[in-house]
Write a protein that holds these residues in place. Structure first.
Motif, PDB file in Angstrom:
ATOM      1  N   TYR E  15       0.875  -1.164   0.000  1.00 31.22           N
ATOM      2  CA  TYR E  15       0.000   0.000   0.000  1.00 31.22           C
ATOM      3  C   TYR E  15       0.911   1.212   0.000  1.00 31.22           C
ATOM      4  O   TYR E  15       1.753   1.362   0.898  1.00 31.22           O
ATOM      5  CB  TYR E  15      -0.919   0.008   1.223  1.00 31.22           C
ATOM      6  CG  TYR E  15      -2.027  -1.010   1.088  1.00 31.22           C
ATOM      7  CD1 TYR E  15      -3.089  -0.775   0.210  1.00 31.22           C
ATOM      8  CD2 TYR E  15      -2.007  -2.208   1.786  1.00 31.22           C
ATOM      9  CE1 TYR E  15      -4.093  -1.705   0.063  1.00 31.22           C
ATOM     10  CE2 TYR E  15      -3.012  -3.146   1.644  1.00 31.22           C
ATOM     11  CZ  TYR E  15      -4.061  -2.885   0.774  1.00 31.22           C
ATOM     12  OH  TYR E  15      -5.054  -3.807   0.615  1.00 31.22           O
ATOM     13  N   PHE E  22       3.721   0.391   2.645  1.00 30.65           N
ATOM     14  CA  PHE E  22       3.410  -0.639   3.618  1.00 30.65           C
ATOM     15  C   PHE E  22       3.334  -1.960   2.867  1.00 30.65           C
ATOM     16  O   PHE E  22       2.546  -2.115   1.937  1.00 30.65           O
ATOM     17  CB  PHE E  22       2.081  -0.311   4.296  1.00 30.65           C
ATOM     18  CG  PHE E  22       1.645  -1.365   5.265  1.00 30.65           C
ATOM     19  CD1 PHE E  22       2.213  -1.436   6.529  1.00 30.65           C
ATOM     20  CD2 PHE E  22       0.685  -2.291   4.908  1.00 30.65           C
ATOM     21  CE1 PHE E  22       1.819  -2.409   7.418  1.00 30.65           C
ATOM     22  CE2 PHE E  22       0.282  -3.267   5.803  1.00 30.65           C
ATOM     23  CZ  PHE E  22       0.859  -3.330   7.063  1.00 30.65           C
ATOM     24  N   ALA E  24       2.015  -5.166   2.480  1.00 34.95           N
ATOM     25  CA  ALA E  24       0.886  -5.906   3.051  1.00 34.95           C
ATOM     26  C   ALA E  24       0.995  -7.389   2.734  1.00 34.95           C
ATOM     27  O   ALA E  24       0.618  -8.231   3.534  1.00 34.95           O
ATOM     28  CB  ALA E  24      -0.431  -5.354   2.529  1.00 34.95           C
ATOM     29  N   SER E  44      -5.942 -10.533  12.161  1.00 39.41           N
ATOM     30  CA  SER E  44      -6.401  -9.309  11.522  1.00 39.41           C
ATOM     31  C   SER E  44      -5.224  -8.501  10.995  1.00 39.41           C
ATOM     32  O   SER E  44      -4.223  -8.321  11.679  1.00 39.41           O
ATOM     33  CB  SER E  44      -7.177  -8.511  12.563  1.00 39.41           C
ATOM     34  OG  SER E  44      -7.545  -7.293  12.032  1.00 39.41           O
ATOM     35  N   GLY E  45      -5.333  -8.067   9.751  1.00 40.71           N
ATOM     36  CA  GLY E  45      -4.300  -7.191   9.192  1.00 40.71           C
ATOM     37  C   GLY E  45      -3.117  -7.912   8.597  1.00 40.71           C
ATOM     38  O   GLY E  45      -2.153  -7.276   8.202  1.00 40.71           O
ATOM     39  N   CYS E  46      -3.186  -9.233   8.483  1.00 42.92           N
ATOM     40  CA  CYS E  46      -2.011  -9.930   7.981  1.00 42.92           C
ATOM     41  C   CYS E  46      -2.001  -9.990   6.462  1.00 42.92           C
ATOM     42  O   CYS E  46      -1.046 -10.473   5.867  1.00 42.92           O
ATOM     43  CB  CYS E  46      -1.914 -11.326   8.573  1.00 42.92           C
ATOM     44  SG  CYS E  46      -3.244 -12.391   8.038  1.00 42.92           S
ATOM     45  N   GLY E  47      -3.045  -9.528   5.817  1.00 42.25           N
ATOM     46  CA  GLY E  47      -2.999  -9.435   4.355  1.00 42.25           C
ATOM     47  C   GLY E  47      -3.905 -10.395   3.614  1.00 42.25           C
ATOM     48  O   GLY E  47      -3.818 -10.534   2.392  1.00 42.25           O
ATOM     49  N   LYS E  48      -4.810 -11.033   4.325  1.00 38.15           N
ATOM     50  CA  LYS E  48      -5.676 -12.014   3.685  1.00 38.15           C
ATOM     51  C   LYS E  48      -6.563 -11.373   2.632  1.00 38.15           C
ATOM     52  O   LYS E  48      -6.625 -11.806   1.476  1.00 38.15           O
ATOM     53  CB  LYS E  48      -6.554 -12.706   4.741  1.00 38.15           C
ATOM     54  CG  LYS E  48      -5.782 -13.304   5.894  1.00 38.15           C
ATOM     55  CD  LYS E  48      -6.675 -14.016   6.870  1.00 38.15           C
ATOM     56  CE  LYS E  48      -7.664 -13.109   7.590  1.00 38.15           C
ATOM     57  NZ  LYS E  48      -7.072 -12.224   8.605  1.00 38.15           N
ATOM     58  N   SER E  49      -7.272 -10.311   3.040  1.00 38.88           N
ATOM     59  CA  SER E  49      -8.189  -9.659   2.104  1.00 38.88           C
ATOM     60  C   SER E  49      -7.428  -9.066   0.935  1.00 38.88           C
ATOM     61  O   SER E  49      -7.924  -9.025  -0.189  1.00 38.88           O
ATOM     62  CB  SER E  49      -8.973  -8.562   2.800  1.00 38.88           C
ATOM     63  OG  SER E  49      -9.692  -9.103   3.862  1.00 38.88           O
ATOM     64  N   THR E  50      -6.231  -8.594   1.213  1.00 43.49           N
ATOM     65  CA  THR E  50      -5.444  -7.997   0.150  1.00 43.49           C
ATOM     66  C   THR E  50      -5.203  -9.015  -0.964  1.00 43.49           C
ATOM     67  O   THR E  50      -5.310  -8.698  -2.150  1.00 43.49           O
ATOM     68  CB  THR E  50      -4.110  -7.491   0.731  1.00 43.49           C
ATOM     69  OG1 THR E  50      -4.394  -6.641   1.832  1.00 43.49           O
ATOM     70  CG2 THR E  50      -3.331  -6.724  -0.309  1.00 43.49           C
ATOM     71  N   SER E  62      -3.433   3.206  -4.535  1.00 40.47           N
ATOM     72  CA  SER E  62      -2.670   3.129  -3.304  1.00 40.47           C
ATOM     73  C   SER E  62      -2.296   1.668  -3.060  1.00 40.47           C
ATOM     74  O   SER E  62      -1.269   1.399  -2.463  1.00 40.47           O
ATOM     75  CB  SER E  62      -3.364   3.781  -2.112  1.00 40.47           C
ATOM     76  OG  SER E  62      -3.535   2.902  -1.057  1.00 40.47           O
ATOM     77  N   GLU E 179     -14.189 -13.950   5.002  1.00 42.56           N
ATOM     78  CA  GLU E 179     -14.893 -13.934   6.284  1.00 42.56           C
ATOM     79  C   GLU E 179     -16.404 -13.831   6.092  1.00 42.56           C
ATOM     80  O   GLU E 179     -17.035 -12.880   6.550  1.00 42.56           O
ATOM     81  CB  GLU E 179     -14.400 -12.764   7.142  1.00 42.56           C
ATOM     82  CG  GLU E 179     -12.892 -12.655   7.103  1.00 42.56           C
ATOM     83  CD  GLU E 179     -12.322 -11.977   8.323  1.00 42.56           C
ATOM     84  OE1 GLU E 179     -13.013 -11.941   9.353  1.00 42.56           O
ATOM     85  OE2 GLU E 179     -11.175 -11.524   8.254  1.00 42.56           O
TER      86      GLU E 179
HETATM   87  N1  LIG Z   1      -6.249   0.885   1.341  1.00 42.88           N
HETATM   88  C1  LIG Z   1      -5.271   0.622   2.207  1.00 42.88           C
HETATM   89  N2  LIG Z   1      -4.310   1.531   2.381  1.00 42.88           N
HETATM   90  C2  LIG Z   1      -3.294   1.308   3.240  1.00 42.88           C
HETATM   91  N3  LIG Z   1      -3.176   0.214   3.978  1.00 42.88           N
HETATM   92  C3  LIG Z   1      -4.108  -0.748   3.852  1.00 42.88           C
HETATM   93  C4  LIG Z   1      -5.207  -0.566   2.967  1.00 42.88           C
HETATM   94  N4  LIG Z   1      -5.993  -1.666   3.065  1.00 42.88           N
HETATM   95  C5  LIG Z   1      -5.402  -2.477   3.963  1.00 42.88           C
HETATM   96  N5  LIG Z   1      -4.273  -1.924   4.438  1.00 42.88           N
HETATM   97  C6  LIG Z   1      -3.352  -2.518   5.405  1.00 42.88           C
HETATM   98  O1  LIG Z   1      -2.852  -3.699   4.864  1.00 42.88           O
HETATM   99  C7  LIG Z   1      -2.795  -4.719   5.841  1.00 42.88           C
HETATM  100  C8  LIG Z   1      -3.493  -5.965   5.343  1.00 42.88           C
HETATM  101  O2  LIG Z   1      -4.866  -5.681   5.229  1.00 42.88           O
HETATM  102  P1  LIG Z   1      -5.935  -6.795   4.886  1.00 42.88           P
HETATM  103  O3  LIG Z   1      -7.248  -6.113   4.762  1.00 42.88           O
HETATM  104  O4  LIG Z   1      -5.488  -7.583   3.745  1.00 42.88           O
HETATM  105  O5  LIG Z   1      -5.907  -7.654   6.203  1.00 42.88           O
HETATM  106  P2  LIG Z   1      -6.786  -8.911   6.592  1.00 42.88           P
HETATM  107  O6  LIG Z   1      -5.839  -9.986   6.810  1.00 42.88           O
HETATM  108  O7  LIG Z   1      -7.867  -9.111   5.610  1.00 42.88           O
HETATM  109  O8  LIG Z   1      -7.366  -8.452   7.985  1.00 42.88           O
HETATM  110  P3  LIG Z   1      -8.842  -8.669   8.582  1.00 42.88           P
HETATM  111  O9  LIG Z   1      -8.861 -10.009   9.154  1.00 42.88           O
HETATM  112  O10 LIG Z   1      -8.910  -7.618   9.634  1.00 42.88           O
HETATM  113  O11 LIG Z   1      -9.797  -8.468   7.475  1.00 42.88           O
HETATM  114  C9  LIG Z   1      -3.406  -4.169   7.096  1.00 42.88           C
HETATM  115  O12 LIG Z   1      -2.390  -3.866   8.012  1.00 42.88           O
HETATM  116  C10 LIG Z   1      -4.075  -2.908   6.663  1.00 42.88           C
HETATM  117  O13 LIG Z   1      -3.934  -1.921   7.654  1.00 42.88           O
END
Ligand SMILES: Nc1ncnc2c1ncn2[C@@H]1O[C@H](COP(=O)(O)OP(=O)(O)OP(=O)(O)O)[C@@H](O)[C@H]1O
Ligand SMILES: Nc1ncnc2c1ncn2[C@@H]1O[C@H](COP(=O)(O)OP(=O)(O)OP(=O)(O)O)[C@@H](O)[C@H]1O
Ligand SMILES: [Mg+2]
Ligand SMILES: [Mg+2]
Ligand code: NI
Lengths: 296, 531, 305, 325, 271
Positions: E15, E22, E24, E44-50, E62, E179
């Motif tokens: 990101y 960052f 991700a 949470s926040g480990c990058g799964k959704s990404t 971004s 999720e």
């Molecule tokens: N648009 C964005 N801009 C900057 N950072 C982002 C953005 N979206 C996500 N992040 C960061 O990237 C990291 C991974 O986010 P992601 O949504 O993939 O996590 P996740 O594993 O799906 O978490 P969760 O279980 O909370 O959904 C997180 O630390 C988040 O803060």
């Protein structure tokens, strides 16, 4: 609060807006140093075009337009910020009370708020100003303050309704914090950006409305203000007789002040709401995509 | 027939025309109602020493004892619907005023004991008390047709949309909110003299718009304040665009001699203080700057000035003229001498006994030229150490305050009339206290009151002059009013379509098209189409 | 340790809405909290758990029934004054991100309860108190005090919340899903901390959750709630080991269990589920003891225990 | 439905409240209209005559509550009294005439500004961060910040006085008779363009900014992402997913924005001497024409209420969540 | 093993920040075979959704895909142009989001939201798409009348099932579920997962299932990947991940999960 300020200092729009505002403020404060003339003294022949002696020309009765403009900034700023403060304080207090107390209190406040919102504001102000007669800038500021808070109540109330459901408000209640403390120390700090937007918006509104009322001839013609400048210029048929400087100077001043405030408002919105933020991050992103560092 | 010959004029500012030709409705009738639809009996030419121009009446005669006046109507007069116009209509009109006092906008009916028709063409007005000036007052009230108005139930709200009149232009050919046309009366007695077929009245909201219409040449006849008229109007077509401004109402400053504030009362009632004040008024600057140079400076201690030049007693001016000249040095000297010095060190002059003087100078909001004038005056007053500040209440409040004596200092205007007696009578008549704003300065002097009462009792010009001389001495000596200027009566005209206009070269009558100037009818009749 | 109950609910009911579609958020709920013991309240979303917590916290007044604290009815006697009650009963919320005010520092959060309820403390004593609180929840005081909530991790915030609740020296703590928003790896730490506090301070703990596994981990007693009623209650092992109420059984079968593959435990068909839920939603007044201290409300319909 | 009924009840209450304020306002105003009528005229009226006149203008000395009842009764029967300045024209007639122009001017300008502003807002949000977005945002900020007076005066100065492209007043060439002819209609358009464009500019920015910000706030919503995930075209997602939902708060703001609209039209009308309601109100205030002021405020309030109600209705139509409620 | 449906190769996603980025997702690679139920776990926040967003190419600026390939049936998704992308989405990869409440457009009827997809991709008429929508709803056990409803008129579980039905409209090869059940209670969650499992077996699509509930994952998935701070630290068979985790982080996760049955975990295992 600190975050808001830090955020603003990084926001280009805020910086430009604030700079303009500060310049206007300084010009207003140091007006006597910036002109050899008195604000309402006749210092030249009527309607002289801009010259070295009179940078922005003279008015119909021979006052220096530049001098009037910088002294007028004092009035506009005072009315704007004074009325803006009043509007914001009333709006915020009522909004938080309505949103937090709910029930009867809320219903009453809400009813009056909605009612004021459906009565067209400017016509009402016109009538009120006419009723008061000679409406000095102070009086205008007071009328504005007392009639224009409804919008602030509405947004503050809506925001309070959502903040009051937050657990930190609940925990404060469970700790036995008194209601007034919850409203002022728990809820209010979380409304700072809303209040900020409301404040700047109200300032813009007050500046514009003061100028409008004065332009329409409902102000005190002895006041030195941009609205009165417009009024005098209009009465002297400045545009017809070709004395455009007489009319355009206050127009320019109003536009500049309005612009600076609007930029600040927009910036607060952006800082408070990260989603609205674009700018440098995006530029860097674009640069990276262009240089082939990555893609979506 | 060819195209009708149209004369385009503007006399009143409005955002829309509302159809109302009720001649009694002073405030809401269209300004073209008097004179053009309802012709006066006689028109007295103000600028030719009140010389009578006989219109509906062919003559009038004042009784020896001044207790009655008799008018004789022309032969064969007709209303615009063809009905005959007789003395019965005159009698009807005055009976009507008695029944409906709210219609009597000049309060004339109470002056008469009775009005009787001597014959078809003769009508006699019997007065309550002797009055030599009664004829000039009678002609101010229009005469209406009995056969129409006797049917009207509620004349105050009657709009008289299809007027039946006696004047030259009675037919409303078109009426929209933005323009109306008023055309020739087929039964007008003087039609041979009338070249104008129709008068067109476009709606114009303010001075700026009138100027626009004048400048582009679409307006033939106007009465409007035009800023910088030489450049904005005349220069656009110097051959055809003209103006001629004549002195009209007196504009003066005054103190409230019955001001409730004791400290102020002391100063105001001191003639030295008043004289000093008057000497601090820079009349020329006020005229040049606030008035665009149009008004005529009035530095006559008697207030009569150019407007009533014939009546001015040079001896009085000689004696007191110094007090109406701008002379700051003399003024400060006079103040110092009289003891008005800064006693408490606040930078402002105080009363001789040390009590402070702070004067509120009141002028109606929205009357911009007045505000400018007051601003200029206050600068000089302040420079001389008088603590004067300006306030600008709404015109209505200002009027009420003046009437009720709730003010300290003001600028006031006194309408022009056929002779100075009217002006004095309006300004110094104790009976008007609390009724009219023209006595706002509240200067009432027994001798003066008596002189003013005597004046209408005589027809003799010399005797009248004598009375006026004595009256003006009292006024000049006491200086209750500080005359500043006579405002101009604005008059602009365009010669590209019509000629025959009165002007400085040919000052035959006052050609101003406002509804307070009956002589405008004379001007209308003098117009000829341009070649 | 065995104590008499400190706080008890006796047939407490709370209905929302009224009119055409009333929501029975709590129906004749009775429960007892005992010092030194954790009682878990489990049930699906909307079953009325939070309502019970709020009734205890006196955020709402009960429509029916009474709440006794130290044997006295609330609103009377010693506890007529709300602030005395507040000092004794505290609550910890679900969302560690929402339960601290983002506008204030950690110091402020811990100082307020002391200022409010320990007016006798001098400034220095208060300072010492704050440090001690942070020690209790195993956070380094020197690094924490001037920080803002958003600078802390979720687990740290929840610890601050606990410290704040402890600040007033409570005897009862209601924890409404205190770990459901936390990552798996920090959850246990919070649960352990609560357990430790309970023991060392002899607290009565009401632990509200929908995660039955954690309930088993922390609680001595468990109560299963459905549609505003507590349908089954008793000692944890007994209730979880021998669920007697059909709804409890349904609930237990649905709890994810890594040891049981999906599709292997298919004892309830969709139709069964509908039927059980419908039955359980009826008002059930009859109570039956199915084991020592283990009770169920007997479903009014066809399903038999 | 219940929602709308509740709103209706509120509007009725608001209307009566506004009417009450309206009734008392001029009564506490200083200055007597009759005196104003004659204050500067050369007429010389006796006190008796003045009083007779007062009566004919309806300044009765009845107890205030009685006057109030009569007043309420008359407004509900549509009788707004007679104008003092344009006596004896009924207020309703004067206002009726002006209303046509204002409704035309304001209506068209508002609708255009709403459509274009909203469109620009959608576009800017969709392209957020780009140069187009920056340009639109700055433009919008600028137009909302500059007073309508200034915009009107500048437009008048440049286009009417300097360039002489447009006339500086009137709704149409006064010498024309209103008719359904091209000459007349073109004159109306010619005279209306400048005030209309001015109002359009005054209103544009607000709509654009609100829409842009609403849109951006929505763009992260799951259903919008889902719309894109569904492989729908950009346009479909932009309009049917993002804009459609972002419009809801915009529409509810529209109701409040109407206050600005009325104010903006007042200024524009005064500056351009357009014969609309705003100008009539302004002149009435200057002339202390109480009946017209009262009628005017009442009509403006009623118009605001009706507009608000229409907004409510369209809100219900746009947001299915409210339909059942 | 046949060719994988999805193959993620060395994927790194940043990101972009104002002055630094960052990271991700860091160099993540994994495959999902045809018909496989693949779980992605992590806090949470480990990058799964990404990762999930990257697969459907749903990222907005971004987010920057620095490196790597995402192959769906051998085709690199990252190379698709706009048109191809629109065609690719939903026909090949469909997605269920965390909150059903928010993933249906509140102002369109359920029917319209079906029609959207069916018209865009298959060009079906209203009539045809209604028919198809009815069939799809039947799959998830929802009566056809619901088509006329708006999302807010349906319960949470119902909505989630409707989303799943919409996902199945085009017989995608891969269903991403980010999720999908966190907002539901266990009974409903269980029901939905069971139904998906049945449909998967019937229709043969693969599933990428994202959750942070490791227990649930072990229960339903065939294979599991465990993520920690953007890195994929462990991938393996569900049983192996449960019974014999190799990475210390995975071990710690298990150790901090209280058990519903059997021996309770040791209290001090975590921290
Ligand atoms: N648009 C964005 N801009 C900057 N950072 C982002 C953005 N979206 C996500 N992040 C960061 O990237 C990291 C991974 O986010 P992601 O949504 O993939 O996590 P996740 O594993 O799906 O978490 P969760 O279980 O909370 O959904 C997180 O630390 C988040 O803060
Ligand atoms: N203030 C309220 N007004 C109206 N209804 C309410 C209110 N508070 C709760 N309810 C309703 O009462 C029922 C019980 O709600 P409660 O919050 O106690 O459930 P819960 O078991 O805590 O659920 P969750 O696990 O989601 O927190 C629900 O149907 C809820 O909608
Ligand atoms: Mg809850
Ligand atoms: Mg995620
Ligand atoms: Ni196991």
């Amino acid at each position: 609060m600190k975050q808001l300020l830090v955020g603003l200092s990084k926001n280009k729009k805020a910086v430009i807006g604030l700079s303009i505002l500060v310049i206007i403020l300084l010009v207003a404060i140091f007006a006597p140093l910036l002109t050899p003339y008195g604000a309402s003294a006749r210092v030249g022949r009527p309607h002289q075009p801009p010259s070295w002696e009179h940078w922005f020309g003279t008015t119909r009765i021979g006052r220096d337009v530049w001098t009037q403009m910088i002294y007028g900034a004092r009035t506009s700023l005072a009315v704007g910020f004074g009325a803006g403060l009043m509007i914001t304080v009333i709006g915020t207090v009522l909004g938080i009370i309505a949103g937090y107390m709910r029930g009867k209190v809320d219903e009453v406040i809400n009813f009056f708020t909605n009612m004021i919102l459906v009565i067209p504001n400017l016509p009402l102000l016109l009538v009120l100003a006419a009723f008061i007669g000679q409406a000095s800038p102070l009086v205008i500021a007071l009328i504005l303050g007392f009639t224009s808070w409804a919008w602030g109540v509405r947004v503050t109330r809506a925001q309070t309704l959502s903040v009051r459901e937050k657990d930190f408000v609940k925990s404060a209640e469970m700790l036995g914090e008194p209601k007034w403390r919850i409203m002022t120390f728990e809820i209010f700090p979380n409304l700072i950006s809303i209040v900020g937007i409301n404040f700047i918006g109200s300032v813009i509104f007050a500046v514009i409305t003061e100028a409008t009322l004065e332009f329409l001839g409902l102000g005190d013609p002895n006041a030195v203000s941009w609205g009165i400048m417009l009024y005098n210029a209009q009465n002297a048929s400045a545009l017809t007789v070709g004395a455009w400087w007489d009319m355009l100077a206050p127009c320019f001043a109003l536009a500049l002040l309005g612009l600076s405030l609007a930029l600040i408002n927009f910036a607060i919105d952006e800082v408070a709401n990260p989603r609205l933020r674009t700018g440098s991050r995006l530029n860097r992103w674009k640069m990276l995509v262009r240089t082939g560092e990555g893609r979506i | 027939q060819d195209e009708p010959l149209v004369l385009t004029a503007n006399a009143e500012a409005a955002t829309q025309w509302v159809r109302n030709f009720n001649p009694f409705s002073q405030a809401s009738m269209r300004y073209s109602t008097h004179d053009f639809i309802y012709e006066p009996l006689v028109i007295f030419n103000r600028i030719q020493d009140n010389e009578p121009n006989y219109r509906l009446a062919e003559s009038f005669e004042l009784a020896e004892d001044l207790m009655s006046v008799t008018f004789t109507l022309r032969e064969g007069l007709q209303w615009s619907d063809g009905e005959p116009l007789t003395s019965a209509d005159v009698v009807f009109t005055y009976d009507y005023l008695e029944a409906h006092p709210e219609l009597d906008f000049v309060s004339i009916r109470p002056l008469f004991e009775s009005i009787e028709a001597i014959d078809e063409r003769t009508v006699q007005f019997n007065l309550v008390e002797p009055n030599a000036l009664i004829a000039t007052q009678v002609v101010g009230m229009p005469i209406v047709p009995e056969h129409i108005w006797s049917e009207i139930e509620d004349p105050a709200t009657f709009a008289n949309e299809e007027p039946v009149g006696s004047g030259p232009l009675t037919e409303i050919a078109r009426f929209t909110p933005q323009v109306y046309d008023q055309c020739r009366n087929p039964h007008y007695w003087d039609n041979d003299n009338l070249a104008v077929d129709c008068m067109r009245w476009p709606q114009l909201a303010d001075n700026t718009q009138v100027l626009g219409a004048l400048a582009e040449g679409s307006l033939d006849w106007a009465t409007s304040f035009i800023p910088d008229v030489e450049n904005t109007f005349v220069a656009r077509d110097p051959d055809n665009h003209h103006f001629w401004y004549t002195p009209s109402s007196l504009v003066s400053f005054s103190y409230n001699l019955e001001v409730p504030d004791e400290d102020l009362s002391k100063a105001f009632n001191d003639v030295d203080f008043r004289r000093a004040t008057s000497m601090l008024l820079n009349r020329q600057d006020i005229v040049d700057i606030a008035g665009f140079g149009y008004p005529i400076v009035n530095d006559d201690p008697t207030t009569l000035g150019e407007l009533y030049a014939d009546w001015v007693d040079p001896a009085v001016v000689e004696e007191f003229g110094q007090y109406t000249q701008f002379d700051p040095e003399a003024a400060t000297a006079l103040l110092d001498e009289a003891g008005y010095v800064d006693a408490n060190g606040d930078g402002w002059r105080d009363n001789p006994d040390g009590t402070p003087i702070a004067i509120d100078l009141m002028v109606p909001n929205g009357w911009t030229d007045w505000i400018d004038a007051v601003t200029i005056a206050s600068e000089d007053l302040q420079a001389a150490g008088l603590n004067v500040s300006i306030s600008t209440p709404e015109a209505a409040v200002w009027t009420a305050d003046l009437i009720e004596g709730r003010y300290e200092m003001t600028m006031n205007a006194l309408g022009a009339a056929a002779m100075p007696w009217y002006a004095y009578n309006r300004a110094f008549n104790p009976g008007d206290e609390g009724v009219s704003r023209f006595v706002a300065q509240r200067f009432f002097d027994d001798e003066l009151t008596e002189l003013l009462a005597d004046f209408p009792q005589t027809q003799d010009r010399e005797e009248q002059g004598d009375i006026m001389n004595r009256a003006q001495r009292i006024v000049a000596e006491n200086l209750p009013l500080f005359p500043v200027y006579n405002s101009p009566s604005f008059y602009q005209y365009n010669t590209s379509r019509w000629t025959g206009w009165a002007n400085a070269e040919d000052p035959k009558f006052s050609p101003v098209v406002t509804n307070t100037n009956p002589a405008r009818l004379l001007q209308l009749l003098d117009l000829e189409p341009a070649q | 340790m065995s104590h008499a109950p400190i706080l008890s609910l006796d047939n407490v009911s709370k209905t929302f809405g009224g009119g055409k579609a009333p929501v029975y958020a709590a129906r004749a709920v009775s429960l007892e909290l005992t010092p030194g013991r954790t009682t878990a309240l489990v049930g699906e979303s909307g079953s009325g758990k939070t309502t019970c917590a709020r009734l205890i916290m006196r955020e709402y007044e009960a429509d029916e029934g009474k709440i006794l604290f130290k044997g006295e009815k609330l609103g009377t006697g010693q506890f007529a004054d709300l602030s005395a009650y507040r000092r004794a009963v505290q609550m910890i919320f679900q969302d560690p991100f929402a339960s601290l005010n983002p506008a204030h520092t950690i110091r402020y959060h811990l100082e307020r309860p002391l200022k409010l309820h320990r007016k006798d403390l001098a400034k220095a004593e208060r300072e010492a108190g704050i440090v001690k609180l942070l020690e209790k929840v195993k956070l380094p005081a020197d690094q924490m005090l001037e920080k803002y909530p958003h600078e802390l991790s979720g687990g740290q915030r929840q610890r601050i919340s606990i410290a704040r609740a402890l600040a007033v020296g409570p005897e009862v703590i209601v924890a409404d899903e205190p770990t459901s928003m936390l990552d798996v790896s920090v959850r246990l730490g919070i649960l352990n901390l609560l357990n430790e506090m309970k023991r060392s301070l002899d607290l009565a703990l009401l632990y509200i959750t929908h995660d039955i596994a954690t309930a088993r981990y922390v609680a001595e007693d468990i109560m299963v709630m459905f549609s505003g009623q507590i349908v089954e209650w008793g000692p944890v092992e007994s209730v979880l080991g021998n669920p007697a109420h059909p709804y409890t059984r349904l609930l237990l079968s649905a709890v994810p269990d890594p040891d049981v593959r999906l599709g292997e435990a298919t004892d309830f068909s969709p139709d069964d589920i509908v039927a059980i839920r419908k039955d359980a939603a009826q008002a059930q007044s009859e109570v039956r003891e199915v084991g020592p201290g283990h009770f169920i409300r007997v479903p009014g319909g066809t399903a038999q225990a | 439905m219940a929602f709308l009924l509740r709103r209706l009840a509120f509007y009725l209450a608001a209307f009566i409240a506004a009417a009450t304020v309206n009734f008392f306002l001029p009564r506490v105003m200083p200055g007597d209209p009759i005196q104003i009528m004659f204050g500067s005229a050369n007429a010389n009226l006796t006190v008796e005559n003045l009083n007779a006149l007062r009566l004919t203008f309806g300044f009765i000395d009845a107890p205030i509550w009685q006057q109030y009842l009569t007043y309420l009764q008359s407004i509900f029967t549509g009788d707004l009294g007679r104008s003092i300045r344009y006596f004896p024209a009924p207020v309703s007639e004067i206002l009726g005439r002006a209303t046509i122009w204002t409704v035309g001017l304001v209506g068209i300008a508002t609708i255009l500004a709403f459509i274009v502003g909203t469109g620009l807002g959608i576009f800017a949000a969709w392209k957020r961060g780009t140069r187009a977005d920056t340009a639109i945002s700055l433009l919008a900020i600028f137009t909302t910040a500059v007073p309508a007076v200034v915009i009107s005066l500048l437009a008048l100065f440049i286009f009417a006085y300097q360039l002489r492209w447009f006339p500086s007043g009137y709704a149409y060439n006064p010498l024309l008779d209103p008719a359904l002819s091209w000459t007349y209609i073109s004159s109306v358009i010619y005279h209306g363009t400048l005030p209309m464009v001015t109002m359009f500019i005054v209103l544009l920015g607000g709509f654009a900014i609100t829409m842009r910000n609403n849109m951006i706030n929505l763009l992260g919503e799951d259903y919008i992402v889902m719309g894109r995930a569904k492989g729908l075209s950009e346009n479909r997602v932009m309009f049917w997913y993002a804009a459609r939902n972002a419009l809801l708060p915009t529409v509810s703001n529209l109701a409040i924005a109407l206050g600005t609209v009325v104010g903006g039209s007042l200024i524009t009308e005064v500056v351009f001497n357009y014969p609309g309601l705003g100008n009539v109100l302004y002149q009435a205030i200057l002339a202390r024409d109480y009946p017209v002021i009262q009628g005017q405020l009442l009509i403006m309030t009623a118009a605001m209420l009706i507009a608000n109600f229409l907004v409510d209705v369209s809100y219900v139509l746009l947001d299915p969540r409210l339909k059942k409620a | 093993m046949s060719a994988p449906v999805l193959s993620v190769r060395n994927l790194s996603i940043d990101y972009v920040g104002e002055d630094s980025d960052f990271h991700a997702v860091k160099d993540v690679s994994f495959d999902i075979a045809k018909g496989e139920f693949f779980g992605l776990a992590g806090e949470s926040g480990c990058g799964k959704s990404t990762i999930a967003f990257a697969i459907a190419r749903l990222h907005q600026p971004s987010a920057l895909i620095r490196r790597g390939e995402i192959l769906v049936e051998g085709r690199n998704v990252l190379d698709l142009d706009k048109k191809a992308l629109e065609k690719f989405r939903w026909t090949e990869v469909a997605m269920v989001f965390q909150s059903a409440m928010n993933s249906l457009n509140p102002v369109l009827t359920i029917e319209a939201q079906f029609h959207d997809v069916l018209k865009t991709h298959l060009g079906l008429s209203r009539e045809q798409s209604r028919k198809r929508a009815e069939e799809l709803l039947a799959l998830v056990d929802i009566p056809a009348e619901r088509l006329k409803s708006f999302p807010h008129q349906c319960s949470g579980g119902m909505r989630q099932r409707i989303v799943i039905a919409i996902c199945l409209a085009l017989n995608p090869k891969l269903l991403i579920m980010d999720e999908p059940t966190t907002a539901l209670d266990v009974v409903v969650q269980r029901e939905i997962l069971q139904r998906i499992d049945v449909l998967r077996k019937e229709l043969g699509f693969s599933i990428l299932f994202i959750t942070h509930d490791l227990g649930l994952m072990a229960q339903v998935c065939d294979r599991i990947g465990v993520m920690l701070e953007g890195e994929l630290v462990e991938v393996g068979d569900a049983r192996q991940i449960h019974t014999a985790p190799t990475h210390p982080y995975t071990k710690k996760l298990w150790a901090s999960m209280p058990r519903l049955r059997g021996a309770q975990i040791g209290g001090e295992a975590s921290l």
